[in-house]
Design a protein around this motif. Structure first.
Motif, PDB file in Angstrom:
ATOM      1  N   ALA A   1       0.847  -1.201   0.000  1.00 43.01           N
ATOM      2  CA  ALA A   1       0.000   0.000   0.000  1.00 43.01           C
ATOM      3  C   ALA A   1       0.877   1.244   0.000  1.00 43.01           C
ATOM      4  N   ALA A   2       0.240   2.375  -0.260  1.00 43.13           N
ATOM      5  CA  ALA A   2       0.947   3.651  -0.163  1.00 43.13           C
ATOM      6  C   ALA A   2       1.306   3.882   1.299  1.00 43.13           C
ATOM      7  N   VAL A   3       2.562   4.201   1.541  1.00 45.68           N
ATOM      8  CA  VAL A   3       3.045   4.445   2.901  1.00 45.68           C
ATOM      9  C   VAL A   3       3.524   5.881   2.994  1.00 45.68           C
ATOM     10  N   ARG A   4       3.042   6.559   4.019  1.00 43.57           N
ATOM     11  CA  ARG A   4       3.531   7.907   4.298  1.00 43.57           C
ATOM     12  C   ARG A   4       4.287   7.845   5.618  1.00 43.57           C
ATOM     13  N   VAL A   5       5.527   8.271   5.588  1.00 40.26           N
ATOM     14  CA  VAL A   5       6.341   8.335   6.795  1.00 40.26           C
ATOM     15  C   VAL A   5       6.151   9.725   7.374  1.00 40.26           C
TER      16      VAL A   5
ATOM     17  N   TRP B   1      -3.383  -8.061   6.156  1.00 46.52           N
ATOM     18  CA  TRP B   1      -4.665  -7.457   6.516  1.00 46.52           C
ATOM     19  C   TRP B   1      -5.082  -6.416   5.480  1.00 46.52           C
ATOM     20  N   VAL B   2      -4.135  -5.603   5.043  1.00 49.00           N
ATOM     21  CA  VAL B   2      -4.425  -4.589   4.024  1.00 49.00           C
ATOM     22  C   VAL B   2      -4.826  -5.264   2.709  1.00 49.00           C
ATOM     23  N   ARG B   3      -4.131  -6.341   2.340  1.00 48.26           N
ATOM     24  CA  ARG B   3      -4.497  -7.073   1.115  1.00 48.26           C
ATOM     25  C   ARG B   3      -5.912  -7.645   1.218  1.00 48.26           C
ATOM     26  N   ALA B   4      -6.323  -8.016   2.428  1.00 48.44           N
ATOM     27  CA  ALA B   4      -7.671  -8.564   2.646  1.00 48.44           C
ATOM     28  C   ALA B   4      -8.733  -7.468   2.664  1.00 48.44           C
TER      29      ALA B   4
END
Length: 122
Positions: A39-43, A89-92
């Motif tokens: 997924a898109a990740v923002r730090v 979990w995100v993929r689900a």
């Protein structure tokens, strides 16, 4: 036609989260890299819940929001395998679509009200 917005992940890497001195034995860059594959990740800098370092927030997809999903805060995410649990979990479907696994549920916490409205999550 535009695709519905997917889940997004916010990873705290401020004063405590991401600090190898506070959280030893975890490759912080690898954790972000593994999550970025899904997924898109923002730090972000500091989410102001340092006592729960490392903190990761999973924001629901458009479908998750439509189903009532809200951002889920995960604290003490210091196990090297936790990134794969979050990614699965995100993929689900993530918040509002799929329940977090039993293991992932152990990381879930409710941040103080002053933090839930932080600009980093708006």
């Amino acid at each position: 036609m535009r695709k519905p917005a997917p889940c997004r992940i916010v990873v705290c890497r401020g004063c405590c989260c991401g600090d190898p001195g506070k959280v030893a034995g975890l490759d912080h860059a690898e954790q972000v890299a593994r999550l970025s594959e899904t997924a898109a990740v923002r730090v972000t800098d500091c989410l102001d819940v340092c006592e729960r370092a490392n903190v990761i927030v999973v924001q629901p997809s458009a479908a998750g929001r439509a189903a009532g999903g809200r951002p889920v805060w995960l604290g003490l995410v210091n196990d090297p395998d936790a990134a794969e649990d979050i990614a699965a979990w995100v993929r689900a479907g993530g918040p509002g679509v799929a329940e977090p696994s039993d293991i992932l549920s152990l990381y879930v916490f409710t941040p103080p009200r002053r933090v839930r409205t932080a600009p980093a999550l708006s």
